[in-house]
Design a protein around this motif. Structure first.
Motif, PDB file in Angstrom:
ATOM      1  N   ALA A 186     115.996  70.573  77.339  1.00 48.76           N
ATOM      2  CA  ALA A 186     115.489  71.914  77.658  1.00 48.76           C
ATOM      3  C   ALA A 186     115.215  72.739  76.408  1.00 48.76           C
ATOM      4  N   VAL A 187     115.960  72.472  75.338  1.00 48.67           N
ATOM      5  CA  VAL A 187     115.730  73.223  74.096  1.00 48.67           C
ATOM      6  C   VAL A 187     114.769  72.482  73.177  1.00 48.67           C
ATOM      7  N   THR A 188     114.042  71.503  73.738  1.00 46.82           N
ATOM      8  CA  THR A 188     112.921  70.774  73.119  1.00 46.82           C
ATOM      9  C   THR A 188     113.325  69.681  72.136  1.00 46.82           C
ATOM     10  N   ALA A 189     114.615  69.355  72.047  1.00 45.52           N
ATOM     11  CA  ALA A 189     115.025  68.212  71.230  1.00 45.52           C
ATOM     12  C   ALA A 189     114.705  66.928  71.991  1.00 45.52           C
ATOM     13  N   ALA A 190     114.960  65.789  71.342  1.00 49.93           N
ATOM     14  CA  ALA A 190     114.727  64.483  71.975  1.00 49.93           C
ATOM     15  C   ALA A 190     116.062  63.739  72.025  1.00 49.93           C
ATOM     16  N   PRO A 191     116.886  64.044  73.038  1.00 53.19           N
ATOM     17  CA  PRO A 191     118.240  63.465  73.094  1.00 53.19           C
ATOM     18  C   PRO A 191     118.253  62.040  73.618  1.00 53.19           C
ATOM     19  N   SER A 192     119.223  61.274  73.175  1.00 49.89           N
ATOM     20  CA  SER A 192     119.457  59.933  73.720  1.00 49.89           C
ATOM     21  C   SER A 192     120.942  59.633  73.643  1.00 49.89           C
ATOM     22  N   ALA A 193     121.435  58.875  74.609  1.00 50.89           N
ATOM     23  CA  ALA A 193     122.854  58.509  74.659  1.00 50.89           C
ATOM     24  C   ALA A 193     123.058  57.222  73.880  1.00 50.89           C
ATOM     25  N   ILE A 194     123.814  57.314  72.807  1.00 48.06           N
ATOM     26  CA  ILE A 194     124.133  56.168  71.962  1.00 48.06           C
ATOM     27  C   ILE A 194     125.650  56.096  71.846  1.00 48.06           C
ATOM     28  N   ALA A 195     126.194  54.901  71.865  1.00 44.42           N
ATOM     29  CA  ALA A 195     127.648  54.751  71.732  1.00 44.42           C
ATOM     30  C   ALA A 195     128.127  55.428  70.451  1.00 44.42           C
ATOM     31  N   TYR A 196     129.260  56.076  70.546  1.00 48.22           N
ATOM     32  CA  TYR A 196     129.772  56.864  69.420  1.00 48.22           C
ATOM     33  C   TYR A 196     129.950  56.015  68.164  1.00 48.22           C
ATOM     34  N   ASN A 197     130.407  54.784  68.353  1.00 48.71           N
ATOM     35  CA  ASN A 197     130.651  53.936  67.187  1.00 48.71           C
ATOM     36  C   ASN A 197     129.366  53.393  66.559  1.00 48.71           C
ATOM     37  N   GLU A 198     128.230  53.720  67.149  1.00 43.57           N
ATOM     38  CA  GLU A 198     126.943  53.286  66.598  1.00 43.57           C
ATOM     39  C   GLU A 198     126.172  54.422  65.920  1.00 43.57           C
ATOM     40  N   VAL A 199     126.714  55.639  65.993  1.00 45.70           N
ATOM     41  CA  VAL A 199     125.978  56.813  65.519  1.00 45.70           C
ATOM     42  C   VAL A 199     125.692  56.752  64.027  1.00 45.70           C
ATOM     43  N   TYR A 200     126.683  56.412  63.226  1.00 49.10           N
ATOM     44  CA  TYR A 200     126.510  56.396  61.769  1.00 49.10           C
ATOM     45  C   TYR A 200     125.342  55.484  61.387  1.00 49.10           C
ATOM     46  N   ASN A 201     125.369  54.269  61.881  1.00 53.72           N
ATOM     47  CA  ASN A 201     124.305  53.315  61.537  1.00 53.72           C
ATOM     48  C   ASN A 201     122.956  53.747  62.101  1.00 53.72           C
ATOM     49  N   ALA A 202     122.975  54.363  63.278  1.00 51.77           N
ATOM     50  CA  ALA A 202     121.723  54.798  63.895  1.00 51.77           C
ATOM     51  C   ALA A 202     121.045  55.881  63.067  1.00 51.77           C
ATOM     52  N   ILE A 203     121.834  56.783  62.497  1.00 49.11           N
ATOM     53  CA  ILE A 203     121.262  57.796  61.611  1.00 49.11           C
ATOM     54  C   ILE A 203     120.814  57.156  60.300  1.00 49.11           C
ATOM     55  N   GLN A 204     121.636  56.289  59.771  1.00 48.81           N
ATOM     56  CA  GLN A 204     121.340  55.637  58.494  1.00 48.81           C
ATOM     57  C   GLN A 204     120.040  54.842  58.551  1.00 48.81           C
ATOM     58  N   THR A 205     119.776  54.223  59.700  1.00 49.88           N
ATOM     59  CA  THR A 205     118.577  53.388  59.842  1.00 49.88           C
ATOM     60  C   THR A 205     117.393  54.136  60.438  1.00 49.88           C
ATOM     61  N   GLY A 206     117.579  55.416  60.758  1.00 46.57           N
ATOM     62  CA  GLY A 206     116.477  56.214  61.264  1.00 46.57           C
ATOM     63  C   GLY A 206     116.214  56.093  62.748  1.00 46.57           C
ATOM     64  N   VAL A 207     117.083  55.412  63.473  1.00 40.44           N
ATOM     65  CA  VAL A 207     116.927  55.327  64.931  1.00 40.44           C
ATOM     66  C   VAL A 207     117.038  56.723  65.542  1.00 40.44           C
ATOM     67  N   ILE A 208     117.971  57.514  65.021  1.00 41.44           N
ATOM     68  CA  ILE A 208     118.071  58.926  65.374  1.00 41.44           C
ATOM     69  C   ILE A 208     118.133  59.721  64.076  1.00 41.44           C
ATOM     70  N   ALA A 209     117.940  61.030  64.194  1.00 42.87           N
ATOM     71  CA  ALA A 209     117.949  61.878  63.003  1.00 42.87           C
ATOM     72  C   ALA A 209     119.204  62.736  62.907  1.00 42.87           C
ATOM     73  N   GLY A 210     120.046  62.672  63.934  1.00 39.29           N
ATOM     74  CA  GLY A 210     121.262  63.470  63.906  1.00 39.29           C
ATOM     75  C   GLY A 210     122.016  63.377  65.218  1.00 39.29           C
ATOM     76  N   PHE A 211     123.030  64.214  65.352  1.00 40.18           N
ATOM     77  CA  PHE A 211     123.862  64.244  66.555  1.00 40.18           C
ATOM     78  C   PHE A 211     124.529  65.603  66.615  1.00 40.18           C
ATOM     79  N   GLU A 212     125.462  65.790  67.500  1.00 43.58           N
ATOM     80  CA  GLU A 212     126.184  67.054  67.589  1.00 43.58           C
ATOM     81  C   GLU A 212     127.669  66.751  67.700  1.00 43.58           C
ATOM     82  N   ASN A 213     128.475  67.536  66.981  1.00 42.09           N
ATOM     83  CA  ASN A 213     129.908  67.279  66.992  1.00 42.09           C
ATOM     84  C   ASN A 213     130.640  68.435  66.332  1.00 42.09           C
ATOM     85  N   GLU A 214     131.987  68.348  66.361  1.00 42.06           N
ATOM     86  CA  GLU A 214     132.798  69.345  65.702  1.00 42.06           C
ATOM     87  C   GLU A 214     133.173  68.880  64.293  1.00 42.06           C
TER      88      GLU A 214
END
Length: 330
Positions: A186-214
């Motif tokens: 709704a806020v115009t981002a392009a979200p996708s559900a990726i397993a938490y333990n895959e986030v680091y590599n997904a950003i590193q390889t450009g599959v995603i450009a970021g995430f949200e967290n504390e």
């Protein structure tokens, strides 16, 4: 005759001793916990406080064993274990990871639900979440015994994001519950559900450009190495139920059940204070170390306008409009 009587007496005594030993062994309850993090993380410290409180409140013998650092998998694995009553008896969970069994439960962790820390704390202490707890118990066989959390969630990205234009089409990881994707879509981002333990590599390889967290999770798992830009959207204050498998809970003695419920509520309050206090400290530590660059989101008011109808529709779909209004009114 005397010899026979003596042997009989010895045998009887041995049987009694064995019985007493078996009773003693049976009286000790062993409970198993799990955490994705190490001993220094607020979630693990909250679980340790829960253990301490149970020990103080319960007069019987009870032992605890926590598997740390994701040894037993990620939170989706934890949910399965808790639901089935195997491997794990208690843990701290993100509501979105329990959505497979209890579709309404992510409402308590919906982005932009809480105005500020006071609103968040009042809601969790008020009992307003009881309908969601009942659904989780009925559908997932998981009992909420307290509420931890308190981290403020922001965007973490490989490149700076400070405006609606920069947010548009931003490929980002969100948690698995549909409401998470709906909100960020709704806020115009392009979200996708990726397993938490895959986030680091997904950003590193450009599959995603970021995430949200504390801040604690960004620091603990060194996400700043691939996502050093923090945008202060403040879109969520985490709600992290302290939960127990109902299969485990129902098998406990009445006295231990009482101790668990009291300890869960108190440990949750401990965890909320701890994490909300540490959140700012950890963010500042990363700033001081030059690990992250932080900026405000210039159009946060626009975000709030965009997500309101999504929240309303989601609650209506769940038949939880009254609940959403009750949370908003706290």
């Amino acid at each position: 005759m005397l010899h026979f009587k003596s042997i009989k007496t010895i045998a009887t005594g041995t049987a009694v001793a064995a019985s007493l030993l078996a009773t003693s062994v049976a009286a000790e309850t062993a409970l198993r916990g799990a955490s994705l993090f190490d001993e220094e993380h607020a979630y693990t410290k909250t679980l340790r406080e829960f253990e301490r409180l149970v020990g103080d409140k319960y007069e019987g013998d009870v032992s605890f064993d926590i598997s740390l650092n994701g040894e037993l998998g990620d939170e989706s694995d934890f949910v399965t274990f808790l639901q089935q009553g195997v491997a794990i008896d208690y843990a701290i969970m993100a509501p979105s990871n329990m959505a497979t069994f209890a579709p309404s439960i992510p409402l308590m962790d919906m982005p932009f639900l809480f105005r500020d820390l006071d609103h968040w704390n009042n809601a969790l202490a008020s009992g307003v979440m009881a309908p969601l707890e009942a659904e989780l118990l009925e559908k997932a066989n998981i009992r909420v015994i307290g509420y931890a959390g308190g981290g403020v969630r922001n965007l973490a990205s490989a490149a700076p994001i400070g405006t609606m234009e920069e947010l548009g089409g931003h490929k980002m990881r969100v948690m698995g519950a549909p409401i998470q994707a709906q909100i960020f879509d709704a806020v115009t981002a392009a979200p996708s559900a990726i397993a938490y333990n895959e986030v680091y590599n997904a950003i590193q390889t450009g599959v995603i450009a970021g995430f949200e967290n504390e801040a604690a999770s960004i620091q603990n798992l060194k996400f700043y190495e691939v996502a050093p830009h923090i945008t202060l959207t403040r879109h969520a204050i985490t709600v992290r139920p302290l939960v127990m498998s109902e299969s485990t809970f129902s098998g406990l003695s009445a006295d231990l059940q009482t101790a668990v419920l009291e300890a869960g509520a108190e440990a949750g309050a401990f965890g909320r204070e701890l994490e909300s206090r540490q959140d700012g400290e950890k963010m500042q530590e990363m700033i001081d170390a030059g690990q992250v660059q932080v900026q405000e989101f210039a159009e946060r008011g626009t975000l709030l306008k965009l997500v309101g109808p999504v929240q309303d529709a989601y609650a209506a779909e769940l038949g939880a409009t009254d609940l959403l209004e009750a949370i908003r009114a706290q």
